[in-house]
Design an enzyme around this catalytic site. Sequence first.
Site, short mmCIF file in Angstrom:
data_model
loop_
_atom_site.label_atom_id
_atom_site.label_comp_id
_atom_site.label_asym_id
_atom_site.label_seq_id
_atom_site.Cartn_x
_atom_site.Cartn_y
_atom_site.Cartn_z
N ASP A 286 2.76 -0.82 -0.17
CA ASP A 286 1.30 -0.84 0.01
C ASP A 286 0.85 -1.92 1.00
O ASP A 286 0.04 -2.79 0.67
CB ASP A 286 0.59 -1.08 -1.33
CG ASP A 286 1.04 -0.13 -2.43
OD1 ASP A 286 1.32 1.03 -2.11
OD2 ASP A 286 1.09 -0.56 -3.59
N GLU B 122 -5.53 8.56 -2.74
CA GLU B 122 -5.43 7.11 -2.90
C GLU B 122 -5.23 6.46 -1.53
O GLU B 122 -5.44 7.08 -0.50
CB GLU B 122 -4.27 6.74 -3.83
CG GLU B 122 -2.92 7.21 -3.34
CD GLU B 122 -1.78 6.87 -4.29
OE1 GLU B 122 -2.04 6.32 -5.37
OE2 GLU B 122 -0.62 7.16 -3.95
N ASN C 62 4.45 9.78 -2.07
CA ASN C 62 3.15 9.38 -1.54
C ASN C 62 3.32 8.09 -0.75
O ASN C 62 4.35 7.42 -0.81
CB ASN C 62 2.13 9.22 -2.67
CG ASN C 62 2.59 8.27 -3.75
OD1 ASN C 62 3.78 8.11 -3.99
ND2 ASN C 62 1.66 7.62 -4.41
N GLU D 44 14.85 -18.69 7.00
CA GLU D 44 14.40 -17.44 6.38
C GLU D 44 13.75 -16.49 7.37
O GLU D 44 13.31 -15.40 6.99
CB GLU D 44 13.43 -17.74 5.23
CG GLU D 44 12.11 -18.38 5.62
CD GLU D 44 12.16 -19.89 5.69
OE1 GLU D 44 11.08 -20.52 5.67
OE2 GLU D 44 13.26 -20.47 5.77
N ASP E 191 17.91 -24.13 4.76
CA ASP E 191 16.50 -24.37 5.05
C ASP E 191 16.14 -24.10 6.51
O ASP E 191 15.20 -23.38 6.80
CB ASP E 191 16.16 -25.82 4.68
CG ASP E 191 14.70 -26.16 4.93
OD1 ASP E 191 13.87 -25.25 4.93
OD2 ASP E 191 14.39 -27.35 5.14
#
Length: 553
Positions: free
Chosen positions: A53, A242, A315, A389, A497
């Site tokens: 979403d 929706e 969907n 990351e 990190d």
Amino acid sequence: MKAYIIISLLGMSCQPVSAQATADDDIPDYILTAACKTTAMGNPLSPWMLCADPTAVEYEGRLYVYGTNDQQEYETTGNASNNTYSRIRQLVMFSSEDLVNWTHHGTIDVGSICTWIGTSWAPSIASRVEADGRTHFYMYFTNSASGIGVMTATSPVGPWRDPLGHALIDGRTSGRGLQSNIIDPGVAIDDDGVGWLTFGGGDPNSAGSNLIPGNARIVKLGSDMISLASDMVEIPAPYHFEANELNIINGKFVFSYSSNWGTRNDWGQYNSSLAAPGTCSIPYMVSDDPLNRDSWVYKGDVATNPGTYGFSWGNNHTHMQKFRGNWYLVYHTHWLAQKQGMSGGYRSIAINRMVVQESTARISKVTMTTAGAPALSNTIDPYEFVQAEMIANSAGITTENYSVRGNTVVASIDPGDWTYVRNIDFGSEGADSITTRTVGGNGQILVFADRTTADPIAVVNIATAHPLNTVKLRTHLTGKHNLYFVFTKVNAKMRFDSYKFHHGSDANAIHTIDTTDETDRPGIRSVYDLRGTKHDRLQPGINIINGIKTLVI
């Protein structure tokens, strides 16, 4: 000895990175973890996190994408059942400047911020510069199909706050008329700075039909973006179900949504020369006067069901976003969960280019692919610390929150796991050494340029008490390269990190670290002051760590 880099046979549906034997006494035998994405794939955005979403906003040259945290449902249930969405009380955050390397900024813990909610799904975000001169962000979300909540922040990664202490719209809000579900907000801000919100969905209301279910609504927002400033008006969207989305293109209001699974036998009753929306497709409508129900004109499908592109049928929920001069469709599929051998309706976010004729607000149909969006130019500076990351692909790892809001570290690392970054430009002067910053644990990081079938360009050995390590590269690195970071000898406590490269002329440069990142503690090794005296912990001022002058602040 000869260290053999072995391709994993686990996860047969996922793709291993090719590798070969490497002669190096310092590198142990290990198994290279298989990945679900190939390194050429851009989709899904995250190679490991289940989410859906999507919504997005541009800020300071980066595209920030947010979504429903399916991963929370998966981890809470241990994948013991289908995705019921009932355990999801978080949203996920990613960002990118080139649309291939994505930084995971962690999660927004909506349940802790808005303590009145049951769940948090399907966010929609907008931003606006306010009177204080700062950019303010407004995040709307679904609460358990029974209401729309809103959070605000002055940074795209938060902190987020609950300005109302209750839903913006729920079952007690007057003016909704007959409506099945209060779900899936879609927000946009017009050229005059006025906010608008669409919402609603579900099966046809008591007066609706399969053709016109009657659940889509639009309302003008107050100047504070957290109140309502008009009547709610129905958008007569055919086969509406929706996933409401609102854009304003050249002054025109563009409403898109997910159509339903019903038949299209009654399409002849609709006054349009265009084909009916596909089964659970993404149609769109256009209006010049959004609070006039009869002004909305159906324009056809933006995208058809993912099943028509070779993905599984289901969907969808989409967001249309202009970024750096081009338009993109952000959406979700079940591709990642299926590659992981999972079922149960878990989803992952993807992005593809789309074509929009802005003068007429006409949208060409989008093709969903695993290739993803073309890579844009980036300004990643390898000679400053790069967050570990930020990845285009990976295998085995996850991320976890660390240090400051919006920052995460690579975590859940086992031997053979790896991360992959695309299109890092080292320039003509090039790099001769690399510094890695880790948190806790110990292990080894092998750095490869472009392919793991060659010898590593760097071998970084990490001790528990020494989180900052600098080593010389085994080859001078110039121009643009893709990088692999492969983990060996690692224990579960080690987290990755960040990293930075150095020019040869950089040897006497002074680098700065903040002692709040856990580097200031007893037991750290190879720390000297400028007089050559060795210390067991970092000292205020300039330290020499592995030959690198480092200013501790």
